[in-house]
Design a protein around this motif. Structure first.
Motif, PDB file in Angstrom:
ATOM      1  N   MET A  56       0.811  -1.212   0.000  1.00  0.00           N
ATOM      2  CA  MET A  56       0.000   0.000   0.000  1.00  0.00           C
ATOM      3  C   MET A  56       0.845   1.262   0.000  1.00  0.00           C
ATOM      4  SD  MET A  56      -3.120  -0.777  -0.442  1.00  0.00           S
ATOM      5  CE  MET A  56      -2.441  -2.008  -1.583  1.00  0.00           C
ATOM      6  N   SER A  57       2.046   1.196   0.547  1.00  0.00           N
ATOM      7  CA  SER A  57       2.942   2.351   0.484  1.00  0.00           C
ATOM      8  C   SER A  57       3.340   2.645  -0.960  1.00  0.00           C
ATOM      9  CB  SER A  57       4.183   2.106   1.336  1.00  0.00           C
ATOM     10  OG  SER A  57       3.845   2.085   2.711  1.00  0.00           O
ATOM     11  N   ARG A  58       3.484   1.604  -1.751  1.00  0.00           N
ATOM     12  CA  ARG A  58       3.805   1.804  -3.166  1.00  0.00           C
ATOM     13  C   ARG A  58       2.625   2.409  -3.920  1.00  0.00           C
ATOM     14  NH1 ARG A  58       8.128  -2.373  -5.526  1.00  0.00           N
ATOM     15  NH2 ARG A  58       9.437  -2.604  -3.667  1.00  0.00           N
ATOM     16  N   ILE A  59       1.415   1.969  -3.589  1.00  0.00           N
ATOM     17  CA  ILE A  59       0.234   2.567  -4.222  1.00  0.00           C
ATOM     18  C   ILE A  59       0.084   4.024  -3.782  1.00  0.00           C
ATOM     19  CG2 ILE A  59      -2.259   2.404  -4.508  1.00  0.00           C
ATOM     20  CD1 ILE A  59      -0.647   0.127  -5.818  1.00  0.00           C
ATOM     21  N   ARG A  60       0.315   4.277  -2.509  1.00  0.00           N
ATOM     22  CA  ARG A  60       0.214   5.657  -2.015  1.00  0.00           C
ATOM     23  C   ARG A  60       1.270   6.552  -2.669  1.00  0.00           C
ATOM     24  NH1 ARG A  60      -1.769   9.203   1.332  1.00  0.00           N
ATOM     25  NH2 ARG A  60      -0.441  10.664   2.465  1.00  0.00           N
ATOM     26  N   ALA A  61       2.475   6.043  -2.868  1.00  0.00           N
ATOM     27  CA  ALA A  61       3.516   6.840  -3.524  1.00  0.00           C
ATOM     28  C   ALA A  61       3.078   7.233  -4.931  1.00  0.00           C
ATOM     29  CB  ALA A  61       4.820   6.051  -3.564  1.00  0.00           C
ATOM     30  N   LEU A  91      -8.734  -2.214  -4.514  1.00  0.00           N
ATOM     31  CA  LEU A  91      -9.607  -2.551  -3.385  1.00  0.00           C
ATOM     32  C   LEU A  91      -8.866  -2.439  -2.058  1.00  0.00           C
ATOM     33  CD1 LEU A  91     -11.471  -5.614  -4.912  1.00  0.00           C
ATOM     34  CD2 LEU A  91     -12.416  -3.321  -4.504  1.00  0.00           C
ATOM     35  N   GLU A  92      -7.641  -2.917  -2.030  1.00  0.00           N
ATOM     36  CA  GLU A  92      -6.852  -2.829  -0.805  1.00  0.00           C
ATOM     37  C   GLU A  92      -6.606  -1.375  -0.403  1.00  0.00           C
ATOM     38  OE1 GLU A  92      -4.812  -5.291   1.502  1.00  0.00           O
ATOM     39  OE2 GLU A  92      -6.919  -5.712   1.070  1.00  0.00           O
ATOM     40  N   TYR A  93      -6.428  -0.516  -1.394  1.00  0.00           N
ATOM     41  CA  TYR A  93      -6.161   0.892  -1.090  1.00  0.00           C
ATOM     42  C   TYR A  93      -7.377   1.537  -0.430  1.00  0.00           C
ATOM     43  CZ  TYR A  93      -3.810   5.402  -1.660  1.00  0.00           C
ATOM     44  OH  TYR A  93      -3.180   6.606  -1.425  1.00  0.00           O
ATOM     45  N   VAL A  94      -8.556   1.229  -0.933  1.00  0.00           N
ATOM     46  CA  VAL A  94      -9.776   1.739  -0.296  1.00  0.00           C
ATOM     47  C   VAL A  94      -9.955   1.088   1.073  1.00  0.00           C
ATOM     48  CG1 VAL A  94     -12.297   1.797  -0.432  1.00  0.00           C
ATOM     49  CG2 VAL A  94     -10.926   2.338  -2.447  1.00  0.00           C
ATOM     50  N   VAL A 109      -9.154   8.329  -1.966  1.00  0.00           N
ATOM     51  CA  VAL A 109      -9.565   8.467  -3.359  1.00  0.00           C
ATOM     52  C   VAL A 109     -11.081   8.590  -3.433  1.00  0.00           C
ATOM     53  CG1 VAL A 109      -7.595   7.308  -4.408  1.00  0.00           C
ATOM     54  CG2 VAL A 109      -9.523   5.940  -3.579  1.00  0.00           C
ATOM     55  N   ALA A 110     -11.547   9.140  -4.548  1.00  0.00           N
ATOM     56  CA  ALA A 110     -12.989   9.307  -4.725  1.00  0.00           C
ATOM     57  C   ALA A 110     -13.669   7.985  -5.058  1.00  0.00           C
ATOM     58  CB  ALA A 110     -13.256  10.324  -5.829  1.00  0.00           C
ATOM     59  N   GLY A 111     -12.932   7.093  -5.688  1.00  0.00           N
ATOM     60  CA  GLY A 111     -13.529   5.832  -6.069  1.00  0.00           C
ATOM     61  C   GLY A 111     -12.484   4.832  -6.500  1.00  0.00           C
ATOM     62  N   ALA A 112     -12.925   3.602  -6.715  1.00  0.00           N
ATOM     63  CA  ALA A 112     -12.026   2.535  -7.133  1.00  0.00           C
ATOM     64  C   ALA A 112     -12.757   1.589  -8.058  1.00  0.00           C
ATOM     65  CB  ALA A 112     -11.493   1.771  -5.924  1.00  0.00           C
ATOM     66  N   VAL A 113     -12.034   1.107  -9.067  1.00  0.00           N
ATOM     67  CA  VAL A 113     -12.562   0.114  -9.995  1.00  0.00           C
ATOM     68  C   VAL A 113     -11.603  -1.067 -10.014  1.00  0.00           C
ATOM     69  CG1 VAL A 113     -13.270  -0.386 -12.360  1.00  0.00           C
ATOM     70  CG2 VAL A 113     -13.586   1.924 -11.427  1.00  0.00           C
ATOM     71  N   SER A 142     -12.437  -1.989   8.640  1.00  0.00           N
ATOM     72  CA  SER A 142     -12.734  -0.982   9.660  1.00  0.00           C
ATOM     73  C   SER A 142     -12.071   0.366   9.381  1.00  0.00           C
ATOM     74  CB  SER A 142     -12.317  -1.491  11.046  1.00  0.00           C
ATOM     75  OG  SER A 142     -10.924  -1.758  11.097  1.00  0.00           O
ATOM     76  N   ALA A 143     -10.978   0.377   8.606  1.00  0.00           N
ATOM     77  CA  ALA A 143     -10.290   1.631   8.298  1.00  0.00           C
ATOM     78  C   ALA A 143     -10.571   2.112   6.883  1.00  0.00           C
ATOM     79  CB  ALA A 143      -8.783   1.452   8.490  1.00  0.00           C
ATOM     80  N   ALA A 144     -11.589   1.543   6.248  1.00  0.00           N
ATOM     81  CA  ALA A 144     -11.855   1.828   4.835  1.00  0.00           C
ATOM     82  C   ALA A 144     -12.299   3.267   4.606  1.00  0.00           C
ATOM     83  CB  ALA A 144     -12.932   0.879   4.313  1.00  0.00           C
ATOM     84  N   THR A 145     -12.114   3.718   3.363  1.00  0.00           N
ATOM     85  CA  THR A 145     -12.547   5.049   2.944  1.00  0.00           C
ATOM     86  C   THR A 145     -14.042   4.995   2.646  1.00  0.00           C
ATOM     87  OG1 THR A 145     -10.367   5.358   1.940  1.00  0.00           O
ATOM     88  CG2 THR A 145     -12.077   6.947   1.353  1.00  0.00           C
ATOM     89  N   SER A 146     -14.853   5.381   3.607  1.00  0.00           N
ATOM     90  CA  SER A 146     -16.301   5.200   3.479  1.00  0.00           C
ATOM     91  C   SER A 146     -16.920   6.120   2.432  1.00  0.00           C
ATOM     92  CB  SER A 146     -16.981   5.430   4.830  1.00  0.00           C
ATOM     93  OG  SER A 146     -16.759   6.750   5.283  1.00  0.00           O
ATOM     94  N   THR A 147     -16.213   7.201   2.066  1.00  0.00           N
ATOM     95  CA  THR A 147     -16.748   8.147   1.092  1.00  0.00           C
ATOM     96  C   THR A 147     -16.473   7.727  -0.347  1.00  0.00           C
ATOM     97  OG1 THR A 147     -14.712   9.437   1.319  1.00  0.00           O
ATOM     98  CG2 THR A 147     -16.604  10.113   2.660  1.00  0.00           C
ATOM     99  N   ALA A 148     -15.690   6.680  -0.544  1.00  0.00           N
ATOM    100  CA  ALA A 148     -15.383   6.220  -1.899  1.00  0.00           C
ATOM    101  C   ALA A 148     -16.542   5.408  -2.464  1.00  0.00           C
ATOM    102  CB  ALA A 148     -14.113   5.375  -1.895  1.00  0.00           C
ATOM    103  N   SER A 149     -16.628   5.373  -3.777  1.00  0.00           N
ATOM    104  CA  SER A 149     -17.535   4.460  -4.476  1.00  0.00           C
ATOM    105  C   SER A 149     -16.690   3.395  -5.150  1.00  0.00           C
ATOM    106  CB  SER A 149     -18.368   5.211  -5.523  1.00  0.00           C
ATOM    107  OG  SER A 149     -19.263   6.111  -4.905  1.00  0.00           O
TER     108      SER A 149
END
Length: 255
Positions: free
Chosen positions: A98-103, A132-135, A141-145, A159-166
């Motif tokens: 996830m650090s690589r995705i965040r970078a 999916l793991e990033y969300v 992010v605003a969303g994920a596909v 439990s730590a998910a981005t609840s505002t994402a679609s």
């Protein structure tokens, strides 16, 4: 005449140098302002010419696309052993993954052609798992596909998910890496996290169904499916348009 701005962008995570690629459509002589961005995450084969061609298709819709280089140094594995080692290293160290995705996300957000507040992550195969793991882990992010993502790689704690994402999942019903035992906990986790989600399941489709080269991979459970590819592309285009409240150009071909 319209053209595509393309430039390589080097970024880093720890001691690993990544070399991503930014693409944005423009008319000759026009400056490109900040647009909704797509963080495009490659499959197991890395940031290949095929992935750049896919990024061009997204850029043609009016988005700025940042194609990530998760493996680093544009490495493109060619053997099952290399692929297994890379994916295993990410699944075995999710903080590193996830650090690589965040970078990549931060590198994309720093570009003047990208509206940093409107970025969606789109991934194929292990890239879909990454989205999916990033969300799931709180990526902003605003969303994920996830398109034929390896759902067997997605962990269970939302439990730590981005609840505002679609979230949109486009999955083959015959994909051994996305069997019901893999996707049912994901659906439950998304629901429990209060995330707006859609799950499209394509009958008969196997893993890597959008990849015309899948049949030549010799990988059991992977095969190209033109009809499912076209459906996933159409729904992804529609989903991104809804997400960013825009009406992107239409395309009838599969990804």
């Amino acid at each position: 005449m319209a053209h595509t701005i393309t430039r390589d962008i080097a970024y880093r995570h720890a001691d690993t140098r990544m070399l991503g690629c930014l693409l944005a459509g423009a008319r000759a002589g026009d400056a490109v302002g900040a647009r909704p961005g797509i963080l495009l995450v490659h499959d197991a084969f890395g940031l290949t010419a095929d992935l750049v061609a896919l990024a061009e298709r997204y850029a043609a819709l009016g988005y700025t696309v940042f194609a990530a280089d998760v493996w680093g140094e544009r490495f493109q594995p060619t053997t099952g052993e290399q692929i297994g080692r890379l994916i295993g290293s990410m699944a075995g160290d999710r903080d590193e993954w996830m650090s690589r995705i965040r970078a990549a996300h931060l590198a994309a957000a720093a570009q003047p052609e990208v509206d940093a507040a409107r970025i969606a992550v789109v991934g194929y195969c292990v890239g879909g798992s990454s989205a999916l793991e990033y969300v799931r882990t709180g990526g902003d992010v605003a969303g994920a596909v996830s398109i034929h993502g390896g759902l067997d790689l997605v962990a269970g704690d939302w439990s730590a998910a981005t609840s505002t994402a679609s979230v949109l999942l486009c999955t083959g019903a015959a994909d051994p890496m996305a069997a019901p035992r893999h996707w049912q906990p994901i659906k439950a986790g998304l629901t429990d996290a209060g995330i707006d989600w859609e799950f499209d399941l394509y009958s008969g489709a196997q893993h890597a169904f959008t990849n015309p080269k899948a049949d030549a991979l010799g990988m059991p459970g992977a095969a190209y499916d033109a009809r499912s590819a076209a459906r996933a592309w159409a729904r992804t285009v529609s989903f991104l348009g809804e997400l960013f409240a825009e009406a992107p150009k239409s395309s009838s071909t599969g990804a």
